[in-house]
Design an enzyme around this catalytic site. Structure first.
Site, PDB file in Angstrom:
ATOM      1  N   ALA A  24       0.843  -1.212   0.000  1.00  0.00           N
ATOM      2  CA  ALA A  24       0.000   0.000   0.000  1.00  0.00           C
ATOM      3  C   ALA A  24       0.873   1.255   0.000  1.00  0.00           C
ATOM      4  CB  ALA A  24      -0.921  -0.005   1.222  1.00  0.00           C
ATOM      5  N   ARG A  74      16.104  -7.140  15.033  1.00  0.00           N
ATOM      6  CA  ARG A  74      16.083  -6.331  16.262  1.00  0.00           C
ATOM      7  C   ARG A  74      17.485  -5.745  16.365  1.00  0.00           C
ATOM      8  NH1 ARG A  74      11.279  -8.161  18.721  1.00  0.00           N
ATOM      9  NH2 ARG A  74      10.822 -10.357  18.370  1.00  0.00           N
ATOM     10  N   GLY A 104       6.782  -2.979  16.129  1.00  0.00           N
ATOM     11  CA  GLY A 104       6.184  -2.857  17.459  1.00  0.00           C
ATOM     12  C   GLY A 104       6.702  -1.632  18.200  1.00  0.00           C
ATOM     13  N   ASP A 129       1.352  -9.517  18.981  1.00  0.00           N
ATOM     14  CA  ASP A 129       1.034  -9.414  20.411  1.00  0.00           C
ATOM     15  C   ASP A 129      -0.140  -8.475  20.708  1.00  0.00           C
ATOM     16  OD1 ASP A 129       3.296 -10.982  20.617  1.00  0.00           O
ATOM     17  OD2 ASP A 129       4.606  -9.315  21.149  1.00  0.00           O
ATOM     18  N   LYS A 215     -16.489 -34.531  31.845  1.00  0.00           N
ATOM     19  CA  LYS A 215     -15.509 -34.802  30.784  1.00  0.00           C
ATOM     20  C   LYS A 215     -14.140 -35.114  31.367  1.00  0.00           C
ATOM     21  CE  LYS A 215     -13.858 -30.153  29.780  1.00  0.00           C
ATOM     22  NZ  LYS A 215     -13.301 -29.329  28.743  1.00  0.00           N
ATOM     23  N   LYS A 216     -13.297 -35.721  30.515  1.00  0.00           N
ATOM     24  CA  LYS A 216     -11.988 -36.151  31.030  1.00  0.00           C
ATOM     25  C   LYS A 216     -10.822 -35.558  30.230  1.00  0.00           C
ATOM     26  CE  LYS A 216     -13.859 -39.243  33.930  1.00  0.00           C
ATOM     27  NZ  LYS A 216     -15.099 -38.462  34.129  1.00  0.00           N
ATOM     28  N   GLN A 264       3.134 -19.376  15.225  1.00  0.00           N
ATOM     29  CA  GLN A 264       2.137 -18.311  15.442  1.00  0.00           C
ATOM     30  C   GLN A 264       2.438 -17.046  14.643  1.00  0.00           C
ATOM     31  OE1 GLN A 264       1.198 -18.372  20.037  1.00  0.00           O
ATOM     32  NE2 GLN A 264       3.225 -19.185  19.692  1.00  0.00           N
ATOM     33  N   ARG A 265       3.666 -16.902  14.152  1.00  0.00           N
ATOM     34  CA  ARG A 265       4.035 -15.662  13.463  1.00  0.00           C
ATOM     35  C   ARG A 265       3.918 -15.760  11.946  1.00  0.00           C
ATOM     36  NH1 ARG A 265       8.626 -13.330  16.690  1.00  0.00           N
ATOM     37  NH2 ARG A 265       9.863 -13.304  14.801  1.00  0.00           N
TER      38      ARG A 265
HETATM   39  O1  F6P Z   1       6.717  -9.618  19.496  1.00  0.00           O
HETATM   40  C1  F6P Z   1       6.397 -10.743  18.758  1.00  0.00           C
HETATM   41  C2  F6P Z   1       6.962 -11.982  19.395  1.00  0.00           C
HETATM   42  O2  F6P Z   1       6.595 -13.092  18.595  1.00  0.00           O
HETATM   43  C3  F6P Z   1       6.562 -12.230  20.855  1.00  0.00           C
HETATM   44  O3  F6P Z   1       5.271 -12.768  20.963  1.00  0.00           O
HETATM   45  C4  F6P Z   1       7.649 -13.146  21.308  1.00  0.00           C
HETATM   46  O4  F6P Z   1       7.848 -13.046  22.695  1.00  0.00           O
HETATM   47  C5  F6P Z   1       8.853 -12.641  20.560  1.00  0.00           C
HETATM   48  O5  F6P Z   1       8.364 -11.911  19.445  1.00  0.00           O
HETATM   49  C6  F6P Z   1       9.787 -13.716  20.067  1.00  0.00           C
HETATM   50  O6  F6P Z   1      10.870 -13.086  19.481  1.00  0.00           O
HETATM   51  P1  F6P Z   1      11.963 -13.829  18.611  1.00  0.00           P
HETATM   52  O7  F6P Z   1      11.323 -14.229  17.318  1.00  0.00           O
HETATM   53  O8  F6P Z   1      13.027 -12.816  18.421  1.00  0.00           O
HETATM   54  O9  F6P Z   1      12.369 -15.031  19.386  1.00  0.00           O
END
Ligand code: F6P
Length: 333
Positions: A24, A74, A104, A129, A215-216, A264-265
């Protein structure tokens, strides 16, 4: 007319939807006849002059992909004011008159420093997050939420078949948004977050024992931030639960630990992330073109707004009480 180039970088943990923001930004620059360059690997790339022309890239091919085509990092060196000055010089040498930083709140501190050092910069909130205070929504959160829901549902299938109990650790850094919403969406039996004190006996053991007649199999969601405040890992919480429920109620839990981790990412951004990222990306360009810098774009009551970065960084937000109450009802009953 904005007669310099706009630079874009992604910083911190990647988040699905970052590519939609980049696309975008590129298209809004083209629409306004402004040049645009991409910076690889966040602030480190800026310091190293790792910068390329992005305006002839076919960005239509990136909008259904997770991660970030610019790469992310980072960069601790960026806390050094000398390096910030150096980055502004590098940007100027590349004809950059305004920067957009997608990331972030750690990344926003760098954006603030760039602005204060003379390079107008706009922040776009992106993290799974959802923990950036000045915005009700961060790019990537919805995709991560759906990924975690899918994983927990799958874990639940096999727990049910074997009368087992799953302890699932989810990301979120110090924030419990993902954990609480997943617990509600998946009908967990307990959820622990860093924002609330907890008691293993009351919040897990007694709840499971009370439900044991009907439930178990059980699901306990633990936010990764819990260990930071309580000193107890998810594994320790699981082991203490197993021991305590046996001692107090004579129930033998067959418990399994899953730390979901970086799954999750990743993944294709959802509709919600694609649209939020596109809106925020386009708005960031409009601000720079209008000569406005040192802002962070945000979502408030579903509308795009912007704040001074310093003001944005000082805001506070916490999980709504209503959501915490709902998770308590869903888990305990
Ligand atoms: O900020 C996103 C995040 O995935 C957090 O949920 C997690 O604590 C952190 O980054 C993990 O960081 P890295 O990928 O540097 O291990």
């Amino acid at each position: 007319m904005f007669n310099k180039k706009i630079g874009v970088l992604t910083s911190g943990g990647d988040a699905p939807g970052m590519n939609n923001a980049i696309a975008a930004i590129v298209k809004t620059c083209k629409y306004n006849n402004a040049g645009v360059v991409g910076v690889n690997y966040g602030y480190r790339g800026l310091l190293n002059g790792d910068i390329f022309d992005i305006d002839n890239m076919n960005t239509d091919d990136i909008i259904n992909r997770g991660g970030t085509i610019l790469g992310s990092a980072r960069c601790l060196e960026f806390k050094d004011p000398e390096n910030v000055k150096k980055a502004v010089e590098v940007a100027k040498q590349h004809g950059i008159g305004g920067m957009i930083v997608i990331g972030g709140d750690g990344s926003f501190r760098g954006a603030r420093d760039l602005s204060l050092a003379g390079l107008p910069t706009i922040g776009i909130p992106a993290t799974i997050d959802n923990d950036i205070s000045c915005t009700e929504y961060t790019i990537g959160y919805d995709t991560a939420l759906n990924t975690v829901i899918d994983c927990v549902d799958k874990i639940n299938d096999t727990m049910r078949s074997h009368n087992r109990s799953a302890f699932v650790e989810v990301m979120g850094n110090k924030a419990g948004y993902l954990a609480v919403e997943v617990a509600i969406a998946c009908g967990a039996d307990a959820v622990l977050v860093a924002e609330q004190n907890f008691d293993i006996e009351k919040n897990i053991v007694d709840v499971i024992a009370r439900k044991y007649e009907e439930k178990k199999h059980f699901i306990v969601i633990v936010a990764e931030g819990v260990e930071k405040v309580s000193g107890k890992s998810t594994k320790k919480i699981m082991n203490e639960t197993v021991e305590m429920i046996d001692k107090k109620y004579g129930i033998q839990l067959d418990a399994k630990l899953t730390v979901l981790g970086h799954i999750q990412r990743g993944g294709k951004p959802t509709y919600k992330d694609r649209i939020a990222a596109s809106r925020m990306g386009s708005d960031a360009v409009k601000l720079l073109i209008n000569g406005i810098g040192n802002r962070v774009v945000a979502l408030k009551h579903g509308k795009i707004v912007d704040y001074d970065i310093l003001e944005g960084l000082e805001m506070k937000k916490s999980i709504e009480d209503e959501l915490l109450m709902l998770s308590k009802i869903i888990c305990e009953k």
